[in-house]
Design an enzyme around this catalytic site. Sequence first.
Site, PDB file in Angstrom:
ATOM      1  N   ARG A 109       7.285  12.824  -0.893  1.00  0.00           N
ATOM      2  CA  ARG A 109       5.839  13.545  -0.619  1.00  0.00           C
ATOM      3  C   ARG A 109       6.293  14.487   0.122  1.00  0.00           C
ATOM      4  O   ARG A 109       5.762  15.874   0.279  1.00  0.00           O
ATOM      5  CB  ARG A 109       4.263  13.566  -0.725  1.00  0.00           C
ATOM      6  CG  ARG A 109       4.251  12.685  -1.957  1.00  0.00           C
ATOM      7  CD  ARG A 109       2.408  11.810  -1.683  1.00  0.00           C
ATOM      8  NE  ARG A 109       1.631  13.491  -1.947  1.00  0.00           N
ATOM      9  CZ  ARG A 109       0.941  13.752  -2.640  1.00  0.00           C
ATOM     10  NH1 ARG A 109       1.449  13.011  -3.959  1.00  0.00           N
ATOM     11  NH2 ARG A 109       0.210  14.989  -2.705  1.00  0.00           N
ATOM     12  N   GLU A 137      18.683  21.272  -8.718  1.00  0.00           N
ATOM     13  CA  GLU A 137      18.011  21.075  -7.800  1.00  0.00           C
ATOM     14  C   GLU A 137      18.157  20.067  -7.171  1.00  0.00           C
ATOM     15  O   GLU A 137      17.359  19.638  -6.229  1.00  0.00           O
ATOM     16  CB  GLU A 137      16.276  20.362  -8.240  1.00  0.00           C
ATOM     17  CG  GLU A 137      16.373  19.610  -9.323  1.00  0.00           C
ATOM     18  CD  GLU A 137      14.705  19.229  -9.848  1.00  0.00           C
ATOM     19  OE1 GLU A 137      13.208  19.218  -8.904  1.00  0.00           O
ATOM     20  OE2 GLU A 137      14.578  19.114 -10.775  1.00  0.00           O
ATOM     21  N   CYS A 165       2.406  16.700   0.857  1.00  0.00           N
ATOM     22  CA  CYS A 165       2.566  16.005   1.873  1.00  0.00           C
ATOM     23  C   CYS A 165       1.733  14.291   1.987  1.00  0.00           C
ATOM     24  O   CYS A 165       1.399  14.923   0.921  1.00  0.00           O
ATOM     25  CB  CYS A 165       1.829  16.287   3.762  1.00  0.00           C
ATOM     26  SG  CYS A 165       2.152  17.837   3.997  1.00  0.00           S
ATOM     27  N   LYS A 186      17.170  20.376 -13.254  1.00  0.00           N
ATOM     28  CA  LYS A 186      18.977  19.015 -13.184  1.00  0.00           C
ATOM     29  C   LYS A 186      19.735  19.104 -12.172  1.00  0.00           C
ATOM     30  O   LYS A 186      19.666  18.853 -11.113  1.00  0.00           O
ATOM     31  CB  LYS A 186      18.862  17.971 -14.150  1.00  0.00           C
ATOM     32  CG  LYS A 186      17.429  17.357 -15.153  1.00  0.00           C
ATOM     33  CD  LYS A 186      16.294  16.463 -14.386  1.00  0.00           C
ATOM     34  CE  LYS A 186      15.812  16.915 -13.129  1.00  0.00           C
ATOM     35  NZ  LYS A 186      14.524  18.016 -13.885  1.00  0.00           N
ATOM     36  N   LYS A 235       7.830  16.513  -4.599  1.00  0.00           N
ATOM     37  CA  LYS A 235       7.401  15.526  -6.100  1.00  0.00           C
ATOM     38  C   LYS A 235       6.085  16.281  -6.168  1.00  0.00           C
ATOM     39  O   LYS A 235       5.870  16.572  -7.526  1.00  0.00           O
ATOM     40  CB  LYS A 235       7.256  14.057  -5.650  1.00  0.00           C
ATOM     41  CG  LYS A 235       6.675  13.260  -6.608  1.00  0.00           C
ATOM     42  CD  LYS A 235       8.001  13.427  -7.818  1.00  0.00           C
ATOM     43  CE  LYS A 235       7.718  13.179  -9.140  1.00  0.00           C
ATOM     44  NZ  LYS A 235       9.188  13.236 -10.418  1.00  0.00           N
ATOM     45  N   GLU A 245      16.267  22.874 -19.498  1.00  0.00           N
ATOM     46  CA  GLU A 245      16.178  21.891 -18.072  1.00  0.00           C
ATOM     47  C   GLU A 245      17.150  21.716 -17.130  1.00  0.00           C
ATOM     48  O   GLU A 245      17.391  20.705 -16.445  1.00  0.00           O
ATOM     49  CB  GLU A 245      15.029  20.710 -19.211  1.00  0.00           C
ATOM     50  CG  GLU A 245      14.921  19.514 -17.854  1.00  0.00           C
ATOM     51  CD  GLU A 245      14.583  19.692 -17.141  1.00  0.00           C
ATOM     52  OE1 GLU A 245      13.732  20.515 -17.191  1.00  0.00           O
ATOM     53  OE2 GLU A 245      14.256  18.246 -16.211  1.00  0.00           O
ATOM     54  N   HIS A 299      23.538  40.003 -23.554  1.00  0.00           N
ATOM     55  CA  HIS A 299      22.962  40.753 -23.208  1.00  0.00           C
ATOM     56  C   HIS A 299      23.237  40.871 -20.958  1.00  0.00           C
ATOM     57  O   HIS A 299      21.919  41.247 -20.895  1.00  0.00           O
ATOM     58  CB  HIS A 299      21.493  41.088 -23.475  1.00  0.00           C
ATOM     59  CG  HIS A 299      21.289  40.710 -25.088  1.00  0.00           C
ATOM     60  ND1 HIS A 299      20.680  41.356 -25.620  1.00  0.00           N
ATOM     61  CD2 HIS A 299      21.204  39.069 -25.743  1.00  0.00           C
ATOM     62  CE1 HIS A 299      21.207  41.786 -26.686  1.00  0.00           C
ATOM     63  NE2 HIS A 299      21.929  40.538 -27.031  1.00  0.00           N
ATOM     64  N   TRP A 352       5.445  17.901   4.712  1.00  0.00           N
ATOM     65  CA  TRP A 352       6.485  18.882   4.212  1.00  0.00           C
ATOM     66  C   TRP A 352       6.065  20.044   4.413  1.00  0.00           C
ATOM     67  O   TRP A 352       4.998  21.125   4.412  1.00  0.00           O
ATOM     68  CB  TRP A 352       6.162  18.775   2.762  1.00  0.00           C
ATOM     69  CG  TRP A 352       6.959  19.794   2.265  1.00  0.00           C
ATOM     70  CD1 TRP A 352       8.554  20.102   1.421  1.00  0.00           C
ATOM     71  CD2 TRP A 352       7.105  21.001   1.533  1.00  0.00           C
ATOM     72  NE1 TRP A 352       8.963  20.495   1.039  1.00  0.00           N
ATOM     73  CE2 TRP A 352       7.926  21.272   0.472  1.00  0.00           C
ATOM     74  CE3 TRP A 352       5.290  21.982   1.465  1.00  0.00           C
ATOM     75  CZ2 TRP A 352       8.173  23.200   0.348  1.00  0.00           C
ATOM     76  CZ3 TRP A 352       5.960  22.977   0.826  1.00  0.00           C
ATOM     77  CH2 TRP A 352       7.089  23.896   0.523  1.00  0.00           C
ATOM     78  N   ASN A 386      -2.982  16.938   4.193  1.00  0.00           N
ATOM     79  CA  ASN A 386      -2.379  18.179   3.481  1.00  0.00           C
ATOM     80  C   ASN A 386      -3.196  18.795   2.293  1.00  0.00           C
ATOM     81  O   ASN A 386      -4.305  19.007   2.288  1.00  0.00           O
ATOM     82  CB  ASN A 386      -2.455  16.619   2.299  1.00  0.00           C
ATOM     83  CG  ASN A 386      -1.334  17.197   1.044  1.00  0.00           C
ATOM     84  OD1 ASN A 386      -0.827  18.577   1.598  1.00  0.00           O
ATOM     85  ND2 ASN A 386      -1.487  16.367   0.070  1.00  0.00           N
ATOM     86  N   GLY A 387      -2.768  20.204   2.932  1.00  0.00           N
ATOM     87  CA  GLY A 387      -2.867  21.540   2.507  1.00  0.00           C
ATOM     88  C   GLY A 387      -2.748  22.554   3.100  1.00  0.00           C
ATOM     89  O   GLY A 387      -1.803  22.511   4.231  1.00  0.00           O
TER      90      GLY A 387
HETATM   91  C1  AGP Z   1      11.449  18.734 -12.039  1.00  0.00           C
HETATM   92  O1  AGP Z   1      12.115  17.969 -11.628  1.00  0.00           O
HETATM   93  C2  AGP Z   1      10.514  19.331 -10.531  1.00  0.00           C
HETATM   94  N1  AGP Z   1      11.189  18.692  -9.225  1.00  0.00           N
HETATM   95  C3  AGP Z   1       9.807  20.452 -10.440  1.00  0.00           C
HETATM   96  O2  AGP Z   1      10.580  21.394 -11.626  1.00  0.00           O
HETATM   97  C4  AGP Z   1       8.436  19.888 -11.212  1.00  0.00           C
HETATM   98  O3  AGP Z   1       8.514  19.903 -12.720  1.00  0.00           O
HETATM   99  C5  AGP Z   1       7.314  20.892 -10.981  1.00  0.00           C
HETATM  100  O4  AGP Z   1       7.115  20.764  -9.765  1.00  0.00           O
HETATM  101  C6  AGP Z   1       6.132  20.040 -12.098  1.00  0.00           C
HETATM  102  O5  AGP Z   1       5.387  19.399 -11.580  1.00  0.00           O
HETATM  103  P1  AGP Z   1       4.593  18.456 -12.292  1.00  0.00           P
HETATM  104  O6  AGP Z   1       5.225  17.639 -13.452  1.00  0.00           O
HETATM  105  O7  AGP Z   1       4.238  17.292 -11.076  1.00  0.00           O
HETATM  106  O8  AGP Z   1       3.531  19.227 -12.777  1.00  0.00           O
END
Ligand code: AGP
Length: 589
Positions: free
Chosen positions: A28, A474, A2, A471, A584, A467, A490, A75, A101-102
Amino acid sequence: MCGIFGYVGELENSPSVILEGLKLLEYRGYDSWGIAVGNDRHIVCEKQVGKIGNAVLKSDVLNLKSNIGIGHTRWATHGMVTDANAHPHLSCDRQIAVVHNGIVENFNSLKKKLEKKHEFYSDTDTEVIAHLIEQELKTKPLKEAVVSAFKKLKGLNAIAVLSQEGEIVVAKNGSPLVLGAGDSSYYVASDPSALISYTKKAIFIEDQQLAVLNKKGIQVFSLENGKKVASKIQTLQGEVADTLPGEYAHFMLKEINEQPKVIRSVVEVLTDSAVDMAREIKAARGTFFIASGTAFHACLAGTYLFSKIAGHHVNTSVASEFNYLEDFLNPKSLVIALSQSGETIDVVEPLNRAAKKGAKIAAVVNNLGSTIYRMGDIKVLLGAGPEIAVASTKAYVAKIAFLLLVAYSLVGKTSTAKRLLRQSANEIERLLRKSDLEKIKKTAKFLAKAEHIYTIGRGLSYSTALESALKIKEVSYIHTEGLAGGELKHGTIALVSRGTPCLVYAPSDETYEAIISNATEIKSRGGFIIGIGSKKADVFDEWIEVKDTGDASLISMVVPAQLLAYYLALEKGADPDKPRNLAKSVTVK
Ligand code: AGP
């Protein structure tokens, strides 16, 4: 996770200051938002479900003359997404409001005790904190009441408490909080990027510390013994413009376009850090990269780079799995954590254990003062500037650029890395030109109808395949699976049928022939092949050219997938910056 924001100062416009601060923290958490402001010894609160992006306050709140307040973007962890569960949460007597937050891991047992004397209106763990502090206030002044209540919380938490007495008390244990010291105005935020619009003078409070903010300033105390501690003012990097989308429709597109500049900055600023890191790796008995998500893909790329360029073995692990892998760590081990936010809980926890085993910790992050940054014996700031979009792009590219510099520095060829990285930056600039974008937009239109997409690569391109898949899935919500080309036969090839799209990474390196034969296997089962690389092959139904820039090709070759993901999100009517269910920075387990 959050977003927390708070303000106290001379000016009596706290509702709008807090609302604007929260908008800078929207990435966030965007389930709900709320603010609580102090007004003539009363607390006025407004909160609602939904994104804060375009929120406007009710006029009676917006026009309140108030010089103090707190706010929150949520969140959801405990309790559905409802107005009642939105923060801030108030005590029964409305003397205090709390944002959090937590996760309060023992909130059920605390709530059972408090329910005897307090009336609850939400399902959240956070509301327990408000009533707990209210209970403590019956026998203690505000600061001591917050200390006593906070110590009863189990788990990793950060809170901000607004008192109708005109003070904000914040406390931190494992979740991020940073304080800002302006000209007779003082702030608290979950992330430094929300402070830059107001001040660049920041105080990063440590875990087990508490701070009191009022019109006179900021005082920091130890939670353990309540004693005042000295607080160091640091200057934040970045500009206000970094926190705004500017000419771009979304932060994700802006940050993709910033990548050439970021690569050049890594080359200019981090070469010495790369040489130092190479020395540390040589001296260590075992080097372990750990990270999550996109950052893990950068670590994986690093493993191949170190082997291929320097013949040096390093281990890589998904951070959350390292908890079960790190028993062999010893005081000669080096654990390198990569993290854009510097707050990912899956990285923080194994790092704590590694440090307890005496291992040396290196933190490669994009956020000054973040938890992981502060845990590092060796600290590297990527300098990519605030990354607001949930989908990480420029920070990913910055990490790989840095690791390429380290790999070449291991064999004394740092200048070669700098040359290749500059070439890669130029190639990304070419890819971002309008003419090349049209082909990617057309491909996105075609892919938008797909139910499943596959991405394959070998060697350095294996991490690119992973990667790219992350992308795309997500931000567009299309199921996308990335895999090593050699793994197709496989199992996964069983899923290929007529028209199944597959992105094939075919750089001009030692993997070319093998990955083209993998593409042919997919094609012969009806698959649709989108080739990405410097050489067109007959098997490609679509070809996105990415010119060869040696080992740095793996950086430029990820850009088409970043753009595809962005345009796919638009095709699907999704918000590329704020994908559903994601945040994020994952600061809760
Ligand atoms: C990446 O696009 C995602 N948002 C997610 O996988 C992110 O890379 C992961 O949560 C790690 O975040 P960080 O680099 O802030 O540790």
